[in-house]
Design an enzyme around this catalytic site. Structure first.
Site, mmCIF file in Angstrom:
data_model
loop_
_atom_site.group_PDB
_atom_site.id
_atom_site.type_symbol
_atom_site.label_atom_id
_atom_site.label_comp_id
_atom_site.label_asym_id
_atom_site.label_seq_id
_atom_site.Cartn_x
_atom_site.Cartn_y
_atom_site.Cartn_z
ATOM 1 N N LYS A 196 98.061 79.866 131.004
ATOM 2 C CA LYS A 196 98.880 81.054 130.727
ATOM 3 C C LYS A 196 100.356 80.683 130.671
ATOM 4 O O LYS A 196 101.103 81.180 129.821
ATOM 5 C CB LYS A 196 98.624 82.128 131.784
ATOM 6 C CG LYS A 196 97.231 82.751 131.717
ATOM 7 C CD LYS A 196 97.101 83.909 132.706
ATOM 8 C CE LYS A 196 95.735 84.572 132.554
ATOM 9 N NZ LYS A 196 95.570 85.726 133.473
ATOM 10 N N ILE A 197 100.763 79.814 131.612
ATOM 11 C CA ILE A 197 102.170 79.385 131.605
ATOM 12 C C ILE A 197 102.488 78.685 130.294
ATOM 13 O O ILE A 197 103.543 78.909 129.682
ATOM 14 C CB ILE A 197 102.444 78.448 132.806
ATOM 15 C CG1 ILE A 197 102.300 79.223 134.121
ATOM 16 C CG2 ILE A 197 103.834 77.821 132.698
ATOM 17 C CD1 ILE A 197 102.406 78.353 135.353
ATOM 18 N N GLY A 223 100.226 82.422 137.199
ATOM 19 C CA GLY A 223 100.063 81.199 137.983
ATOM 20 C C GLY A 223 99.224 80.134 137.305
ATOM 21 O O GLY A 223 99.345 78.944 137.626
ATOM 22 N N GLU A 224 98.357 80.521 136.363
ATOM 23 C CA GLU A 224 97.480 79.551 135.714
ATOM 24 C C GLU A 224 98.264 78.723 134.701
ATOM 25 O O GLU A 224 99.108 79.250 133.964
ATOM 26 C CB GLU A 224 96.333 80.279 135.009
ATOM 27 C CG GLU A 224 95.455 81.083 135.967
ATOM 28 C CD GLU A 224 94.368 81.842 135.219
ATOM 29 O OE1 GLU A 224 93.993 81.390 134.109
ATOM 30 O OE2 GLU A 224 93.919 82.889 135.721
ATOM 31 N N SER A 225 97.966 77.468 134.661
ATOM 32 C CA SER A 225 98.721 76.542 133.793
ATOM 33 C C SER A 225 98.568 76.891 132.316
ATOM 34 O O SER A 225 99.525 76.788 131.534
ATOM 35 C CB SER A 225 98.261 75.101 134.035
ATOM 36 O OG SER A 225 96.866 74.981 133.775
#
Length: 1201
Positions: free
Chosen positions: A418-419, A414-416
């Site tokens: 990580k994405i 969900g973290e930007s």
């Protein structure tokens, strides 16, 4: 059908094929169905060659070629058109709309033609790549989507095509078949996925048809279950069949029977392969000794079982360990990786590639954990992420399809940040393989991110204002190296996302996935790289591993159907399944499976049910299911008993129930002995080996009735019972007859009479089961029923012991302990202890000739008889003695050790004081000792002691005591014989002489004890026998020490004891003691003078001589009944004078000194004067005494002793 020469009937015009539909898009033009990524878009040169025409120029793929009336090109066109009729969108079906009504005519028409073409063309398709590609891609894809049709007719036709494709083309359809079973059959055959009953039934029928193909399940297992990149199709199908056969809270239906047929077809296929062998490919369990990349395991030759069998077994082992590792990882990622390192599936030092492959190829991983790991900023996690992306093949894929496949394998964090990391790795890999439109990898990253945002915008219900096409195009303006991407390209991406959401939260454990376009494209990509399809033959290469997986559910499923069934044909189907399971279990040594089967079957016999039925025998005869189950149980026990372990207990429970009902043959526990051994001699007591029926008690529920198979039948016919009853009906007679026929078919006695052929472990378990079934012996009176059971089990135990004499070592400990428990816990005579004692004796009788190494152990066990309670021993003493006598007479040459003879002589000695048993006991002793026939150094002393017991016994006539004394005296001959044998053999004479001297001393000591017997004739005969043993041993060399011991311990002691008896007991107790004293006192000088030359040389001679004088003096003065015996006095004087004269003549008693230093001379005359003052002058006149003073002095020598 040969594809190269199609008949004219296939040369349809396009409009004809469209059934006159003028609005069809195919009117007057080529069909333009969706071919998928691998469908050919044009014919190249090699397609023309497939027509077989010679000298024909290669031509482009044009309308003229495709519409030729004959040849592959025409076939391709027709086939392509038929496939197009199955396009789901064309006929208005969505893959999820199972309930939508459709027109079946056109699809059924197309499916029928396709099925005929494949059935007739068969393997010919393999020679034509264009047609094969069409089947692999478009046909199979449409079949899978069309297979979800709500129409059972269409589904059946689709499954029929799939079956023909499997039969002819499976080597080229490996992944397609996996997809078909996972996404169609396994989904439709289960109600939980929303399929109608008709769909379930059609899917199940199709699955059963596949199962009837002998190699189908094996090939699914070898090609799919044993590959880490594929699902476990075999396991899933087997579980489906098992579960579908269960009638849960419902009566048995056709669906249940259908699933059972499929399950049994698979099992019987395995059973049929057993006889075909596997050429020694039964391998040891697989293990990994060191790390090797598990995703790179290869097979050298997929056509040679010597190569592919070890390969697939290794792959399956790896797959299983990975699944276990996944379970550990889901609970704790760190421990999960450590576990895989410990099993050598990951290196000791983790590297990014191995972890990435673990994530990529392991089913069952928690996709949230995988996503978190891949999105982590840690340097190692970033490396794993990039290696993970490298495992994908995005060649020639659209960006949205590639992104879907990528995000299906984990949950996008969900973290930007990580994405961003995840999408960067994806973009880099995608650009490497599909860079035709995109300028660089940054474009792939931006566009991927944009698609994620578009997906969220369009499919999130919380977003009210949705992004339009223009918005999406505007957002991606000038991202391609400063240029715009083609509008058509972006619109295609937009509409793809709009119609089909990218699931950023992939489903976990949701069962069997649906087939969607992206998965199909990925499947077609994998087809290019998949390993060759393994084709199996009729040999049982993998059946052991497969059966181990499905055996438990299979037994449970067949059992439940058998339990619910009411028709005979279903019973027989289930019985066939049970027997097939038993055969496979035995062949592959799966003992636990066979035990489970036996346990399950025994429940259906109804024999284990606590029943209050008034006539259980008739009820059994009326119950076909119970009778069939009973026959099956005992068929399995007889055929596959080698591999039964714990199941023997259940089988014995059934046998015991039949025994209680009186339904067993009378000699079911026969040990196959000769008839002569099964009966006792007349007049020798009761028979010791009764048939089983002799110990039967009235059966449960039918009191006071005779037992035995024919007894039960005659009961039914008899009207003379204690309770008046009506004549049996025809139905009752028929039921009873069926019961008897069932028991005869079981061949129960064979289990025990043929137990010698059982493997060691099975035999041991059978024996333990018998001991367990017999129960723990209880002190005091138990119930008659329990005792009857214990006796019956003991008979069976003895029977298998006797039948397995070559393996007695295996059984002996358990048998002995069981009999010992019975003997030691029984305080009153009963059938059980009788069977235990005589069974033990019988075992010894039968096994001693064959097991000399166990002779001591067997004979030692007979000591249990000595531990019997006094009341029990008294009751059976005569019979025990008879059996011991038989044992001795038959096996005396096999009893060699002292321990063995000690047991035998102890048993015989006990009988000496028993009125009934003493005679046979003495007969046995006579057999051993008479003429030394079976006397050995190992049993000499033991036999002497036993003979003394009989000599001293007051039971019976005195004649037997005298015979016993004669046996003792006659045994001296054995000592003489052994001395000669020792000399001839050149053995150690000194050691042997010492041993023989010890035996002789024990013999004369035993005789000395009998010399004190109250009976005159026995006492006197004992003294006479003692004299014989003391004087007739010239050939046996005894040391001086031994003779001194003999005088002290035997002769002097006997004389003293007799003197004490004569003076201290009344004439009534010891009759005519004077005569005995006479015999005894004669013995003393006779022995003394016979040994005088040797004894006179001893330094202790003076002491010995004074002992002789002392006894003569006592006998001279003895008073019998208050007065001295004149007869005895005269005898003593005569003997003393004779002795003195002999000593004088031999130069032993002479005066050597006149100075008072000659102690022998002085002491002699000192004692003699107390006896008779005048005796010295009679023996030595004064002239002789003076003349001897100067004689040569006699020098005594030192004793040897």
């Amino acid at each position: 059908m040969q594809i190269g020469s199609l008949d004219n009937e296939f040369n349809f015009s396009v409009k004809q094929l469209n059934n006159g539909n003028s609005n069809s898009e195919y009117d007057g033009q080529l069909p333009s169905g969706n071919f998928g990524t691998t469908a050919p878009t044009g014919m190249n040169a090699d397609v023309v060659d497939e027509n077989g025409g010679s000298g024909k120029e290669s031509r482009p793929y044009d309308l003229h070629v495709m519409t030729e009336p004959y040849g592959v090109a025409s076939m391709f066109e027709i086939f392509h058109f038929l496939c197009s009729l199955l396009v789901v969108d064309h006929i208005g079906i969505s893959p999820r709309s199972n309930g939508m009504a459709i027109d079946e005519d056109a699809p059924l028409f197309a499916l029928g033609l396709i099925n005929s073409a494949i059935e007739l063309g068969g393997a010919s398709f393999l020679r034509h790549h264009s047609l094969l590609n069409l089947i692999q891609d478009e046909l199979f894809r449409n079949l899978m989507l069309f297979g979800l049709s709500p129409s059972p007719l269409i589904l059946s036709m689709v499954c029929s095509i799939a079956l023909n494709l499997y039969h002819h083309l499976r080597m080229e359809l490996k992944l397609q078949l996996e997809a078909f079973f996972s996404c169609v059959i396994l989904r439709l055959a289960q109600s939980r996925y929303g399929a109608s009953y008709q769909q379930q039934e059609a899917a199940m029928e199709a699955l059963v048809d596949f199962c009837r193909q002998k190699t189908f399940m094996v090939e699914m297992y070898a090609n799919l279950d044993c590959d880490i990149t594929y699902s476990n199709v075999f396991e899933d199908l087997a579980n489906l069949l098992s579960k579908s056969a269960f009638p849960v809270n419902s009566p048995l239906s056709s669906m249940h029977i259908l699933a059972l047929d499929g399950l049994i077809a698979v099992i019987q296929g395995m059973a049929e392969r057993i006889g075909n062998g596997s050429h020694g490919l039964e391998q040891a369990p697989v293990s990994l000794e060191e790390y090797a990349p598990f995703w790179m395991v290869k097979c050298d030759n997929y056509g040679d079982p010597n190569h592919w069998v070890p390969y697939v077994r290794r792959r399956k082992y790896i797959k299983r360990r990975l699944m276990i590792g996944a379970d550990h990882f889901n609970r704790d990622p760190k421990k999960g990786l450590e576990f895989l390192q410990g099993t050598h599936l990951l290196p000791d030092k983790l590297d990014p590639q191995s972890v990435a492959c673990f994530f990529r190829y392991t089913a069952g991983l928690d996709k949230n954990l995988v996503g978190d790991f891949l999105g982590n900023h840690d340097e190692f996690c970033v490396q794993v992420l990039h290696e993970f992306a490298q495992t994908f093949d995005f060649q020639d894929m659209n960006l949205d399809i590639a992104l879907r496949l990528f995000l299906e394998t984990f949950r996008l964090p969900g973290e930007s940040q990580k994405i961003q990391r995840v999408l960067e790795a994806f973009a880099e890999r995608y650009y490497e393989q599909s860079s035709l439109i995109l300028a660089n990898k940054d474009v792939a990253f931006i566009l991927s991110y944009s698609l994620i945002m578009l997906n969220t915008d369009l499919h999130n219900v919380q977003v009210k204002k949705k992004m339009t096409e223009d918005d999406f195009i505007r957002n991606n303006r000038r991202i391609n190296g400063g240029e715009d991407l083609p509008r058509e390209y972006l619109l295609e991406l937009y509409h793809s996302i709009c119609k089909n959401e990218i699931r950023t939260i992939p489903e976990q454990g949701a069962g069997f996935a649906e087939m969607n376009p992206s998965r199909w494209i990925d499947l077609m990509h994998k087809c290019k790289k998949t390993a060759p399809y393994i084709v199996t033959d009729s040999r049982a290469y993998l059946d052991h591993d497969m059966f181990a997986i499905m055996s438990g559910p299979t037994i449970a499923a067949i059992s439940v159907v058998f339990d619910h069934a009411e028709q005979e044909d279903v019973y027989r189907t289930c019985i066939d399944g049970f027997l097939a399971v038993a055969k496979i279990s035995a062949c592959h040594h799966l003992e636990d499976v066979l035990d489970d089967l036996v346990v399950s079957l025994c429940k259906f016999t109804t024999l284990l049910n606590p029943s209050s039925i008034e006539e259980p025998v008739l009820a059994f005869g009326d119950d076909m299911k119970a009778r069939m189950a009973t026959v099956t149980v005992f068929t399995i026990a007889n055929r596959y008993g080698n591999y039964i372990r714990a199941g023997w207990r259940n089988i014995l429970d059934c046998i015991l129930r039949l025994h209680k009902l009186g339904l067993l043959p009378a000699r079911v526990a026969s040990d196959a002995a000769d008839d002569s051994e099964l009966t006792s001699d007349p007049g020798q007591g009761k028979p010791l080996t009764n048939s089983l029926s002799a110990s039967h008690l009235p059966s449960m529920g039918t009191p006071r009735r005779s037992s035995g198979l024919m007894g039960r039948f005659s009961q039914l016919l008899s009207l003379e019972t204690e309770e008046p009853r009506s004549q049996p009906t025809e139905q009752q007679l028929a039921a009873h007859q069926r019961t008897l026929q069932t028991i005869q078919k079981c061949h129960i006695d064979t289990i025990f009479t043929e137990s010698k052929f059982l493997q060691a472990e099975s035999l041991l378990q059978l024996a333990r089961a018998l001991i367990w079934a017999a129960g723990r012996p209880q002190k005091g009176a138990g119930s008659p029923e329990d005792e009857d059971t214990a006796v019956f089990c003991l008979e069976l135990l003895i029977a298998i012991t006797l039948n397995n004499r070559d393996r007695i070592v295996l059984l002996w400990q358990g048998v002995y302990e069981h009999i010992a428990n019975i003997v030691q816990s029984t305080v009153m005579p009963c059938a059980l202890v009788e069977k235990a004692v005589f069974g033990l004796l019988r075992i010894c009788q039968r096994l001693l000739p064959y097991k000399e190494n166990l002779a001591d152990e067997l004979l030692k066990s007979l000591q249990l008889v000595l531990k019997l309670d006094a009341r029990v021993a008294d009751a059976y003493c005569e019979q025990v003695t008879q059996e011991v006598t038989r044992l001795v007479k038959a096996n005396s040459t096999h009893i060699r050790s002292q321990m063995g003879w000690r047991t035998i002589t102890s048993l015989l000695s006990v009988t000496a004081r028993h009125p009934e048993a003493s005679e046979p006991g003495f007969d046995a002793l006579v057999f051993i000792m008479s003429e030394g026939a079976h006397m050995q150094p190992s049993n000499f002393i033991l036999c002497i002691d036993a003979a003394r017991q009989f000599a001293e016994s007051r039971v019976g006539q005195s004649d037997r005591s005298i015979r016993a004394l004669d046996l003792m005296a006659g045994s001296v001959g054995c000592l003489v014989k052994w001395v000669h044998q020792t000399k001839e053999a050149g053995e150690d004479a000194v050691k042997t002489s010492q041993d023989i001297g010890e035996m002789w001393l024990r013999l004369v000591q035993a005789l000395r004890k009998v010399c004190l017997d109250q009976r005159e004739e026995v006492r006197n005969h004992a003294v006479s026998s003692l004299q014989k043993c003391l004087t007739e041993v010239d050939e046996v060399y005894h040391t001086h020490t031994l003779w001194l011991q003999c005088f002290d311990m035997v002769i002097f002691t006997m004389l003293d004891d007799l003197l004490e008896i004569a003076q201290g007991h009344s004439q009534k107790d010891y009759r005519n003691m004077e005569g005995t004293l006479t015999f005894a006192v004669k013995l003393l000088p006779k022995v003394f003078l016979q040994l005088l030359p040797e004894l006179s040389q001893l330094t202790t001679f003076c002491k010995l001589w004074l002992g002789v004088l002392s006894r003569m003096e006592k006998y001279m003065k003895v008073k019998i009944r208050g007065k001295r015996s004149e007869k005895l006095q005269n005898l003593v004087l005569e003997l003393l004078k004779k002795t003195l004269v002999e000593m004088k003549n031999r130069g032993v008693l002479v005066q050597r000194s006149a100075l008072g230093g000659d102690s022998l001379w002085e002491l002699t005359w000192l004692h003699v004067k107390n006896i008779s003052p005048s005796l010295q002058s009679e023996v030595y006149p004064s002239a002789e005494v003076d003349g001897n003073i100067n004689a040569t002095p006699f020098e005594p020598v030192v004793s040897e002793g």
